[in-house]
Motif scaffolding. Structure first.
Motif, PDB file in Angstrom:
ATOM      1  N   LEU A 140       0.819  -1.217   0.000  1.00 18.35           N
ATOM      2  CA  LEU A 140       0.000   0.000   0.000  1.00 18.35           C
ATOM      3  C   LEU A 140       0.852   1.266   0.000  1.00 18.35           C
ATOM      4  O   LEU A 140       0.556   2.230  -0.707  1.00 18.35           O
ATOM      5  CB  LEU A 140      -0.943   0.003   1.210  1.00 18.35           C
ATOM      6  CG  LEU A 140      -2.084  -1.018   1.193  1.00 18.35           C
ATOM      7  CD1 LEU A 140      -2.867  -0.958   2.500  1.00 18.35           C
ATOM      8  CD2 LEU A 140      -3.017  -0.769   0.014  1.00 18.35           C
ATOM      9  N   THR A 141       1.925   1.267   0.808  1.00 18.03           N
ATOM     10  CA  THR A 141       2.762   2.465   0.871  1.00 18.03           C
ATOM     11  C   THR A 141       3.694   2.577  -0.328  1.00 18.03           C
ATOM     12  O   THR A 141       4.429   3.556  -0.457  1.00 18.03           O
ATOM     13  CB  THR A 141       3.588   2.490   2.179  1.00 18.03           C
ATOM     14  OG1 THR A 141       4.315   1.266   2.321  1.00 18.03           O
ATOM     15  CG2 THR A 141       2.682   2.673   3.380  1.00 18.03           C
ATOM     16  N   SER A 142       3.653   1.566  -1.212  1.00 17.39           N
ATOM     17  CA  SER A 142       4.405   1.650  -2.472  1.00 17.39           C
ATOM     18  C   SER A 142       3.510   2.145  -3.610  1.00 17.39           C
ATOM     19  O   SER A 142       3.948   2.235  -4.750  1.00 17.39           O
ATOM     20  CB  SER A 142       4.982   0.278  -2.841  1.00 17.39           C
ATOM     21  OG  SER A 142       5.928  -0.144  -1.893  1.00 17.39           O
ATOM     22  N   GLY A 143       2.251   2.438  -3.283  1.00 18.22           N
ATOM     23  CA  GLY A 143       1.339   2.965  -4.293  1.00 18.22           C
ATOM     24  C   GLY A 143       0.395   1.945  -4.881  1.00 18.22           C
ATOM     25  O   GLY A 143      -0.417   2.269  -5.752  1.00 18.22           O
ATOM     26  N   ASP A 144       0.474   0.690  -4.423  1.00 11.55           N
ATOM     27  CA  ASP A 144      -0.436  -0.332  -4.941  1.00 11.55           C
ATOM     28  C   ASP A 144      -1.768  -0.241  -4.210  1.00 11.55           C
ATOM     29  O   ASP A 144      -1.834   0.243  -3.083  1.00 11.55           O
ATOM     30  CB  ASP A 144       0.170  -1.728  -4.749  1.00 11.55           C
ATOM     31  CG  ASP A 144      -0.299  -2.703  -5.818  1.00 11.55           C
ATOM     32  OD1 ASP A 144      -1.517  -2.936  -5.891  1.00 11.55           O
ATOM     33  OD2 ASP A 144       0.533  -3.192  -6.589  1.00 11.55           O
ATOM     34  N   CYS A 145      -2.809  -0.732  -4.839  1.00 13.78           N
ATOM     35  CA  CYS A 145      -4.129  -0.668  -4.209  1.00 13.78           C
ATOM     36  C   CYS A 145      -4.886  -1.988  -4.363  1.00 13.78           C
ATOM     37  O   CYS A 145      -6.110  -2.020  -4.241  1.00 13.78           O
ATOM     38  CB  CYS A 145      -4.944   0.498  -4.769  1.00 13.78           C
ATOM     39  SG  CYS A 145      -5.195   0.427  -6.553  1.00 13.78           S
ATOM     40  N   VAL A 172       0.859  -7.535  -2.955  1.00 15.07           N
ATOM     41  CA  VAL A 172       1.658  -8.278  -1.983  1.00 15.07           C
ATOM     42  C   VAL A 172       2.455  -9.366  -2.693  1.00 15.07           C
ATOM     43  O   VAL A 172       3.653  -9.533  -2.462  1.00 15.07           O
ATOM     44  CB  VAL A 172       0.756  -8.894  -0.888  1.00 15.07           C
ATOM     45  CG1 VAL A 172       1.590  -9.726   0.083  1.00 15.07           C
ATOM     46  CG2 VAL A 172       0.005  -7.809  -0.137  1.00 15.07           C
ATOM     47  N   GLU A 173       1.792 -10.102  -3.571  1.00 20.95           N
ATOM     48  CA  GLU A 173       2.467 -11.170  -4.306  1.00 20.95           C
ATOM     49  C   GLU A 173       3.582 -10.628  -5.192  1.00 20.95           C
ATOM     50  O   GLU A 173       4.632 -11.251  -5.351  1.00 20.95           O
ATOM     51  CB  GLU A 173       1.453 -11.933  -5.154  1.00 20.95           C
ATOM     52  CG  GLU A 173       2.033 -13.121  -5.904  1.00 20.95           C
ATOM     53  CD  GLU A 173       0.980 -13.897  -6.672  1.00 20.95           C
ATOM     54  OE1 GLU A 173       1.329 -14.953  -7.232  1.00 20.95           O
ATOM     55  OE2 GLU A 173      -0.184 -13.451  -6.718  1.00 20.95           O
TER      56      GLU A 173
END
Length: 204
Positions: free
Chosen positions: A73-78, A83-84
């Motif tokens: 999440l803190t890398s910009g993914d939503c 995670v994978e």
């Protein structure tokens, strides 16, 4: 007798590594450092509701799910797939001491299995983290005119598909969920996602 001072030629050791040994998540080291100082691992290990495994010697420990979600999440993914995707970063896994992050379906299964008790525990841990950060931070960083601002926000999140429990047609004619949030300074300290209108009952 006066001492003689001079500059000595510096010595450097250069070590060339293959590209797969470099991390694209270098900025996350600061996030990891904060989580370490907060003692997140110890706190997660103490919460039984976050470990639905019948055999604790098998499968992923809860801290791997929690850390993976936070890093993603803190890398910009939503998405849970984020995670994978962390498995492609060998340096990050080595730094965290994780052999492998769970895949998307495993993360989803864990979130379902922890149930309402686990979700409630995560929310409590979240509030604890926000309070801890506000205590650690210089108040001038988040206060306005010497006051800590707190306010509620009610956002409508439009959704599509047939797998959004509680989604309803809102005032604008769109299928949506209601997302009620409590902000304390720059942080979301509490939130509730559900059918529009119903989440307001969580205000107290």
């Amino acid at each position: 007798m006066s001492k003689h001072y001079t500059m000595r030629p510096p010595k450097f050791t250069l070590d060339f590594k293959p590209s797969e040994k470099a991390t694209v998540h270098g900025g996350q080291l600061a996030v990891v450092a904060i989580l370490e100082e907060f003692e997140l691992k110890k706190k997660v290990q103490r919460i039984q509701a976050l470990d639905p495994r019948s055999d604790t010697n098998k499968g992923y420990e809860p801290i791997i799910y929690v850390t993976g979600i936070l890093i993603a999440l803190t890398s910009g993914d939503c998405t849970l797939a984020g995670v994978e995707q962390l498995n492609g970063d060998e340096a990050l896994k080595a730094f965290l001491g994780v052999k492998r992050f769970p895949d998307e379906s495993s993360v989803g299964e864990w979130l379902r299995n922890i149930g309402p008790k686990g979700v409630k525990a995560l929310k409590k841990l979240h509030r604890e983290f926000v309070a801890w950060v506000l205590w650690k931070a210089d108040p001038r960083r988040y206060r306005q005119a010497g006051q800590t601002e707190c306010f509620f926000d009610d956002t409508q999140i439009e959704v599509s598909g047939h797998h959004f429990e509680g989604a309803q047609v809102n005032y604008n004619g769109d299928v949506a969920l209601g997302w009620q949030t409590l902000w304390v300074g720059p942080f979301i300290a509490g939130e509730e996602l559900g059918a529009p209108g119903e989440v307001s009952s969580q205000l107290p």
